[in-house]
Design an enzyme around this catalytic site. Structure first.
Site, PDB file in Angstrom:
ATOM      1  NE  ARG A  90      -3.545   2.417   2.552  1.00 37.12           N
ATOM      2  CZ  ARG A  90      -4.555   2.587   3.411  1.00 37.12           C
ATOM      3  NH1 ARG A  90      -4.854   1.642   4.281  1.00 37.12           N
ATOM      4  NH2 ARG A  90      -5.258   3.696   3.390  1.00 37.12           N
ATOM      5  CG  ASN A 144     -11.195  -1.236  -1.113  1.00 34.62           C
ATOM      6  OD1 ASN A 144     -12.327  -1.181  -1.564  1.00 34.62           O
ATOM      7  ND2 ASN A 144     -10.864  -0.674   0.045  1.00 34.62           N
ATOM      8  CB  CYS A 164     -18.298  -0.105  -0.230  1.00 35.63           C
ATOM      9  SG  CYS A 164     -17.275   1.364   0.058  1.00 35.63           S
ATOM     10  CE1 TYR A 244     -11.471   5.911  -1.455  1.00 34.08           C
ATOM     11  CE2 TYR A 244     -13.705   5.869  -0.595  1.00 34.08           C
ATOM     12  CZ  TYR A 244     -12.388   5.472  -0.514  1.00 34.08           C
ATOM     13  OH  TYR A 244     -11.976   4.636   0.487  1.00 34.08           O
TER      14      TYR A 244
END
Length: 421
Positions: A90, A144, A164, A244
Site C-alpha cells: 500500500r 478493495n 463497501c 473519493y
C-alpha cells in the site's frame, strides 16, 4: 451457522467481531473462523475476538487457522477482507504515482490498478476453494478495489456480493444531522464502488420524502467539511459526492497535499502496531477507541445486515451493494458492476430502479467502467500492454507519456506478485 473471514488477522477484525456480538439475534453465528497466513497477528486478533464474545455472552465459538481450505469448509458465508502485499505494498501504491504527478491512492488511479492486479488472482483462488468446499456458500467481498474484485468473482460464476461502508457511513451521518434513526434514512446512492453520488436522501424508505435539499441548506458546511470539498461545489451539484470524488474534482490539489505529508499507509502501519499491542493485552475485551481511526466505520453493521439477508435469517430488505448492473444504468453493460440500493434475499441482490443520471455523472461512470474493463483484463491476463491500456483509459491518467511512466513503475514495484513479469 458457520462464517469464515479470510484476512481475519486484520486489525479491522475486532470491529467485525463487535458487530457479530451485538447483533447476534440478527445473525446467529455458531462458529466463526478467522483465516490468515500471518499466525502471529491471527492469534492476537483471535484472542481478543474470543474475549469480546465472552464479555457480550455470545454463545458462538471463534476458531483461528492459516489453512484456507480448512477455514472455509462447510461455511455458509465467507467474508473477504485481505490485503495482498500488506501495508508495504500500500505504501508503494500511494507513493510511486506521485513521481509522475498523479494521485497516489490504493483504490483509484495507478495505485488502484496495482492493487487490483495483485488481488484478483488471489481472490479467485480462494473463491475456487470456497466453491469446492460448499458451492452454495455466499462470498461477501470487502476487499478493495471492491468493484473490480466483485466483477472478477461474478464473471467466474461465484455467488458473490461486494460490500463497501461508504453508503452506511453517509446514512449514519445524515441520520445524526437530521436527528432521526438510521433506519429511517434511505439513500438514492448511485454509481460504481468509490465513485458514487447521493442523489436523494429519503425519509421512511425508497419512496419517501427527499430531504436532501433541506440537508444541504441546513448542514451543507458540515457535509462539505467531511468531504474536504468547498461548500459551493455541493450547492452547485445539488447532490453529495462520495469523498473519493475529491480525487477527480480536485486532483491537482490532492497531489500537492500528498507530496508534502506522510502517506496514509504510513499512518495506518503505525496505528496497526499500536492496535496489535493492545490486542495482546489479556485484559482487553472490547474494541479500542483507536480502531475508529483505522477506517471501516460501520463495516460490521453492513456486513451483518448483508449476511443475514443472503442467508435468509433477516437483515434489511434494501441494502447498498455491489452487483451486476443488469439494465439498472442503461448506458452501462449488463455485466458492469455497480453500487446501488438492492433488494437482498436468499437469491442474492436485485438492484432497485434509480433516478436518471445527469450526463455529468453518467459520463464519468462510463469512463471509469471502461477503465475497469481493461483493469480486470490486465489482472487476469497480465502483460505490459494491458497495463498501459488500462492506465491510458483511466480519467486520472489519460496521457500516453504518463501511462508509459506509470506502467514501468507499477510493474517494477509489483514484479514479485506477477507470474508474467
Amino acid at each position: 451457522m458457520k462464517l469464515a473471514v479470510v484476512g481475519g488477522g486484520s486489525t479491522y477484525t475486532p470491529e467485525l467481531i463487535d458487530g457479530f456480538a451485538r447483533l447476534r439475534d440478527t445473525l446467529p453465528i455458531e462458529e466463526l473462523v478467522l483465516v490468515d497466513p500471518a499466525a502471529d497477528r491471527l492469534e492476537l486478533v483471535g484472542g481478543l475476538a474470543r474475549r469480546i464474545f465472552a464479555k457480550q455472552d455470545h454463545p458462538g465459538t471463534v476458531v483461528t487457522t492459516s489453512d484456507v481450505d480448512a477455514g472455509v469448509a462447510d461455511a455458509d458465508a465467507v467474508l473477504l477482507q485481505l490485503r495482498v502485499g500488506g501495508q508495504t505494498a500500500r505504501q508503494q501504491d500511494e507513493t510511486w504515482p506521485l513521481e509522475c504527478g498523479c494521485v497516489g491512492q490504493e483504490t483509484t488511479g495507478a495505485g488502484g490498478l496495482a492493487k487490483a492486479m495483485r488481488t484478483v488472482p488471489v481472490v479467485l483462488d480462494i473463491a475456487e476453494r470456497v466453491r469446492r468446499a460448499n458451492p452454495d456458500a455466499w462470498i461477501i467481498d470487502f476487499t478493495n478495489p471492491v468493484g473490480i474484485v466483485t466483477r472478477a468473482l461474478l464473471q467466474a460464476g461465484h455467488r458473490a456480493v461486494g460490500l463497501c461502508n461508504v453508503a452506511i457511513g453517509f446514512q449514519r451521518k445524515f441520520a445524526a444531522l437530521l436527528d432521526v434513526a438510521p433506519g429511517e434514512i434511505h439513500l438514492d446512492h448511485v454509481g460504481l464502488n468509490h465513485l458514487t453520488w447521493e442523489l436523494g436522501v429519503r425519509l421512511g424508505g425508497p419512496g419517501g420524502e427527499n430531504v436532501l435539499p433541506k440537508l444541504l441548506a441546513e448542514h451543507g458546511d458540515a457535509v462539505a467539511d467531511d468531504l474536504r470539498l468547498p461548500r459551493q461545489v455541493l450547492d452547485r451539484l445539488g447532490v453529495v459526492p462520495s469523498y473519493y470524488l475529491r480525487y477527480f474534482y480536485a486532483h491537482d490539489e490532492v497531489v500537492r497535499e500528498l507530496a508534502t505529508k506522510p502517506s496514509r499507509a504510513a499512518e495506518v502501519a503505525a496505528m496497526e502496531r499500536q492496535l496489535l499491542a493492545m490486542y495482546g493485552d489479556p485484559a482487553l475485551d472490547e474494541k479500542p477507541e483507536l480502531l475508529a481511526k483505522r477506517g471501516g466505520a460501520f463495516y460490521s453493521e453492513a456486513a451483518v445486515d448483508l449476511a443475514a439477508a443472503l442467508l435468509g435469517d433477516g437483515g434489511s430488505p434494501v441494502q447498498v451493494v455491489n452487483t451486476y448492473n443488469n439494465g439498472t444504468l442503461p448506458f452501462l453493460a449488463d455485466d458492469a458492476v455497480i453500487e446501488v440500493p438492492a433488494a437482498v434475499g436468499a437469491d442474492g441482490p436485485a438492484p432497485l430502479a434509480v433516478p436518471a443520471l445527469d450526463p455529468l455523472y453518467a459520463g464519468l461512470l462510463s469512463h471509469v467502467t471502461a477503465y475497469e474493463d481493461l483493469a480486470l483484463e490486465a489482472a487476469l491476463r497480465g502483460g505490459r500492454d494491458r497495463v498501459f491500456r488500462a492506465l491510458l483509459a483511466h480519467p486520472l491518467v489519460g496521457q500516453y507519456d504518463l501511462a508509459d511512466g506509470l506502467t514501468d513503475r507499477l510493474i517494477a514495484h509489483n514484479r514479485e506478485h506477477f507470474a508474467w513479469a
